[in-house]
Motif scaffolding. Sequence first.
Motif, PDB file in Angstrom:
ATOM      1  N   MET A   1       0.716  -1.376   0.105  1.00 41.29           N
ATOM      2  CA  MET A   1      -0.042  -0.057   0.468  1.00 41.29           C
ATOM      3  C   MET A   1       1.194   1.065  -0.133  1.00 41.29           C
ATOM      4  O   MET A   1       1.667   1.258   1.205  1.00 41.29           O
ATOM      5  CB  MET A   1      -1.188   0.086   0.958  1.00 41.29           C
ATOM      6  N   PRO A  17     -11.351   6.781   8.330  1.00 40.53           N
ATOM      7  CA  PRO A  17      -9.948   6.965   8.610  1.00 40.53           C
ATOM      8  C   PRO A  17      -9.753   7.701  10.110  1.00 40.53           C
ATOM      9  O   PRO A  17     -10.694   8.308   9.405  1.00 40.53           O
ATOM     10  CB  PRO A  17      -8.400   7.310   7.574  1.00 40.53           C
ATOM     11  N   ASP A  82      -3.699  -1.198  13.800  1.00 40.57           N
ATOM     12  CA  ASP A  82      -4.186  -0.831  12.213  1.00 40.57           C
ATOM     13  C   ASP A  82      -4.884  -0.709  12.470  1.00 40.57           C
ATOM     14  O   ASP A  82      -6.316  -0.424  11.197  1.00 40.57           O
ATOM     15  CB  ASP A  82      -4.532  -2.582  12.034  1.00 40.57           C
ATOM     16  N   THR A  83      -5.741   0.400  13.634  1.00 44.92           N
ATOM     17  CA  THR A  83      -6.507   1.736  12.758  1.00 44.92           C
ATOM     18  C   THR A  83      -5.940   2.898  11.443  1.00 44.92           C
ATOM     19  O   THR A  83      -4.645   3.308  11.564  1.00 44.92           O
ATOM     20  CB  THR A  83      -6.733   2.837  14.280  1.00 44.92           C
ATOM     21  N   PRO A  84      -7.074   2.139  10.857  1.00 41.63           N
ATOM     22  CA  PRO A  84      -6.772   3.331   9.781  1.00 41.63           C
ATOM     23  C   PRO A  84      -6.673   5.306  10.065  1.00 41.63           C
ATOM     24  O   PRO A  84      -7.373   5.413  10.615  1.00 41.63           O
ATOM     25  CB  PRO A  84      -7.801   3.137   8.680  1.00 41.63           C
ATOM     26  N   ARG A 100       3.665  10.684  10.416  1.00 36.58           N
ATOM     27  CA  ARG A 100       3.366   9.658   9.951  1.00 36.58           C
ATOM     28  C   ARG A 100       4.886   8.569  10.570  1.00 36.58           C
ATOM     29  O   ARG A 100       3.841   7.038  11.185  1.00 36.58           O
ATOM     30  CB  ARG A 100       3.594   9.104   8.125  1.00 36.58           C
ATOM     31  N   ARG A 104       4.362   5.368  13.145  1.00 37.81           N
ATOM     32  CA  ARG A 104       4.774   3.917  13.033  1.00 37.81           C
ATOM     33  C   ARG A 104       5.885   3.414  13.932  1.00 37.81           C
ATOM     34  O   ARG A 104       5.802   2.370  14.299  1.00 37.81           O
ATOM     35  CB  ARG A 104       4.866   4.295  11.415  1.00 37.81           C
ATOM     36  N   THR A 109       0.013   1.134  11.855  1.00 37.70           N
ATOM     37  CA  THR A 109       0.695  -0.114  10.837  1.00 37.70           C
ATOM     38  C   THR A 109      -0.072   0.573   9.602  1.00 37.70           C
ATOM     39  O   THR A 109       0.390   0.221   8.503  1.00 37.70           O
ATOM     40  CB  THR A 109      -0.080  -1.013  10.862  1.00 37.70           C
ATOM     41  N   ASP A 110      -1.464   1.611   9.810  1.00 36.25           N
ATOM     42  CA  ASP A 110      -2.022   2.339   8.867  1.00 36.25           C
ATOM     43  C   ASP A 110      -1.690   2.881   8.970  1.00 36.25           C
ATOM     44  O   ASP A 110      -2.745   3.797   9.492  1.00 36.25           O
ATOM     45  CB  ASP A 110      -3.081   1.202   8.841  1.00 36.25           C
ATOM     46  N   ARG A 112      -1.166   6.620   6.239  1.00 36.24           N
ATOM     47  CA  ARG A 112      -0.702   7.463   5.606  1.00 36.24           C
ATOM     48  C   ARG A 112      -1.161   9.197   5.951  1.00 36.24           C
ATOM     49  O   ARG A 112      -2.032   9.468   6.177  1.00 36.24           O
ATOM     50  CB  ARG A 112      -2.339   6.686   4.228  1.00 36.24           C
TER      51      ARG A 112
END
Length: 277
Positions: A1, A17, A82-84, A100, A104, A109-110, A112
Amino acid sequence: MSPLITVDELRALDPAPVLVDVTWNLAGPPGKEAYDAGHLPGAYFVDLDTELAGPPGPGRHPLPDATTVTATFERLGVTAADTPVVVYDAANSMAAARARWIFRYFGLTDVRVLDGGLAAWQAAGQLLTTEVPPAGTRGFTAAPGHLPVLDADGAAAVAEKGVLLDARAPERFAGEVEPMDPVAGHIPGAINAPTTANVDDTGRFLPAAELRTRFAGLGVTGDAEVAVYCGSGVTAAHEALALESAGLPATVYIGSWSEWITDPSRPVATGKDTGKD
């Protein structure tokens, strides 16, 4: 991704998100003022200086502690690794890239970055709001170490045997001016790669192929270890994001120049020549 997301891609996400506005200006005015004037609907404000960095020393923006980041996750309603999450700033993603990277590093993990930030959102005809979303009541417990990070010795080793990119402006790299730190210059062996060249005049990142060509010209070919630094670890995260977008892994020296110079025994280079063959 991809680590980047467009306005259209963001609008299509279902469920939505967690949105984070991390607008920040090195010399002011405070980013919170811009957030209060108008932000993406549902976006929370995160302050780079107090939530994405610890108190200065050594370095101007050292890593925050896990307790601080955990409190931020709770306020944002980030409840799992893994919450966007989508982060953005005014346009060029300098501060968003730091957010970001920190998120991380502490276990998400998600995450952007909205390519082009708030400016891209407005250019697409989307509206802003002044409404502030309610704070969350529980959150994911932050734990450090989910991304590699270099200290000063590690950065020096990469400069000698790999590719150490300095993301600052050419005049700061050369030691001609230094508006922020008491010593001017760069880490010996580093290569100047101003991160402003990774985006176009709207603040959007260049296409991956163009970024690969740019970094190849700087010696980043995939064969050598690559690391990045800047003045205090903010634009270094932006450079790392550009490299990741191009499929090129890189490690951040988070303390960067402002930490490097706190030890007078560390060497300082000036001029535009990196001193490499």
